[in-house]
Design a protein around this motif. Structure first.
Motif, PDB file in Angstrom:
ATOM      1  N   ARG A   1       0.180  -2.716  -3.236  1.00 51.35           N
ATOM      2  CA  ARG A   1      -0.477  -3.323  -2.073  1.00 51.35           C
ATOM      3  C   ARG A   1       0.439  -3.180  -0.858  1.00 51.35           C
ATOM      4  NH1 ARG A   1      -1.373  -8.920  -2.373  1.00 51.35           N
ATOM      5  NH2 ARG A   1       0.387  -9.028  -3.758  1.00 51.35           N
ATOM      6  N   PRO A   2      -0.045  -2.567   0.224  1.00 50.48           N
ATOM      7  CA  PRO A   2       0.779  -2.420   1.420  1.00 50.48           C
ATOM      8  C   PRO A   2       1.170  -3.784   1.998  1.00 50.48           C
ATOM      9  CG  PRO A   2      -1.172  -1.034   1.550  1.00 50.48           C
ATOM     10  CD  PRO A   2      -1.352  -1.944   0.365  1.00 50.48           C
ATOM     11  N   ALA A   3       2.393  -3.878   2.495  1.00 55.25           N
ATOM     12  CA  ALA A   3       2.873  -5.126   3.083  1.00 55.25           C
ATOM     13  C   ALA A   3       3.265  -4.960   4.547  1.00 55.25           C
ATOM     14  CB  ALA A   3       4.067  -5.652   2.298  1.00 55.25           C
ATOM     15  N   GLY A   4       3.496  -3.727   4.964  1.00 56.41           N
ATOM     16  CA  GLY A   4       3.932  -3.510   6.334  1.00 56.41           C
ATOM     17  C   GLY A   4       4.349  -2.076   6.558  1.00 56.41           C
ATOM     18  N   ALA A   5       5.099  -1.894   7.629  1.00 55.86           N
ATOM     19  CA  ALA A   5       5.510  -0.552   8.043  1.00 55.86           C
ATOM     20  C   ALA A   5       6.462   0.081   7.033  1.00 55.86           C
ATOM     21  CB  ALA A   5       6.188  -0.630   9.399  1.00 55.86           C
ATOM     22  N   VAL A   6       6.339   1.389   6.903  1.00 54.29           N
ATOM     23  CA  VAL A   6       7.233   2.159   6.043  1.00 54.29           C
ATOM     24  C   VAL A   6       8.547   2.358   6.796  1.00 54.29           C
ATOM     25  CG1 VAL A   6       7.554   4.397   4.929  1.00 54.29           C
ATOM     26  CG2 VAL A   6       5.315   3.290   4.889  1.00 54.29           C
ATOM     27  N   PRO A   7       9.685   2.090   6.145  1.00 56.99           N
ATOM     28  CA  PRO A   7      10.969   2.270   6.833  1.00 56.99           C
ATOM     29  C   PRO A   7      11.238   3.747   7.123  1.00 56.99           C
ATOM     30  CG  PRO A   7      11.304   1.733   4.518  1.00 56.99           C
ATOM     31  CD  PRO A   7       9.843   1.611   4.783  1.00 56.99           C
ATOM     32  N   LYS A   8      11.840   3.990   8.283  1.00 55.92           N
ATOM     33  CA  LYS A   8      12.169   5.360   8.691  1.00 55.92           C
ATOM     34  C   LYS A   8      13.623   5.696   8.406  1.00 55.92           C
ATOM     35  CE  LYS A   8       8.790   5.198  12.352  1.00 55.92           C
ATOM     36  NZ  LYS A   8       8.604   4.770  13.714  1.00 55.92           N
TER      37      LYS A   8
END
Length: 144
Positions: free
Chosen positions: A113-120
């Motif tokens: 389940r997505p929780a937020g932005a993907v780290p770059k």
């Protein structure tokens, strides 16, 4: 770096005006790295059941605590960017050569389940590791 609760393992998000600062702690560098991975994955994957589909094993050669932590976090971001599965946690162990043996536990993308932005990336300038007997703490800034 503000002190975490005494003893054990854990991680937390620290308020910051831009990006995200994470802190993690454990009884040794390996457990601190596992908590750092848990903190990082918490940015993009909500907790809960996710179907494990495999593991990615990596040996990280000896280096400073900071370079090993950065290598662990970079492996998570690299795997997230390139693998068909999502790294959701890790198992790090001290290696005989002074490095770390890292296993990233991978989950099926459809079960996460997505929780937020993907780290770059993780900023090298904000990376800190403090080691004392029986306790290791780290702090790092994540570009999201």
């Amino acid at each position: 770096m503000t002190g975490p609760p005494a003893g054990g393992r854990g991680h937390r998000v620290v308020p910051h005006t831009a990006d995200v600062i994470l802190e993690a702690w454990g009884t040794d560098l390996a457990s601190c790295c596992d908590e750092a991975v848990a903190a990082l994955t918490g940015l993009y994957a909500a907790g809960g059941p996710a179907a494990e589909v495999g593991r990615r094993h990596v040996h990280l050669p000896a280096g400073t605590d900071e370079s090993l932590l950065l290598a662990v976090l970079d492996e998570v971001i690299f795997t997230l960017d390139t693998a068909a599965a999502v790294p959701v946690r890790s198992e790090a162990r001290a290696a005989p050569d002074g490095g770390l043996d890292l296993s990233l536990i991978l989950a099926d993308r459809d079960t996460v389940r997505p929780a937020g932005a993907v780290p770059k990336a993780v900023a090298r300038s904000e990376l800190a590791v403090v080691s004392r007997p029986g306790a290791v703490r780290c702090r790092f800034l994540v570009d999201v």
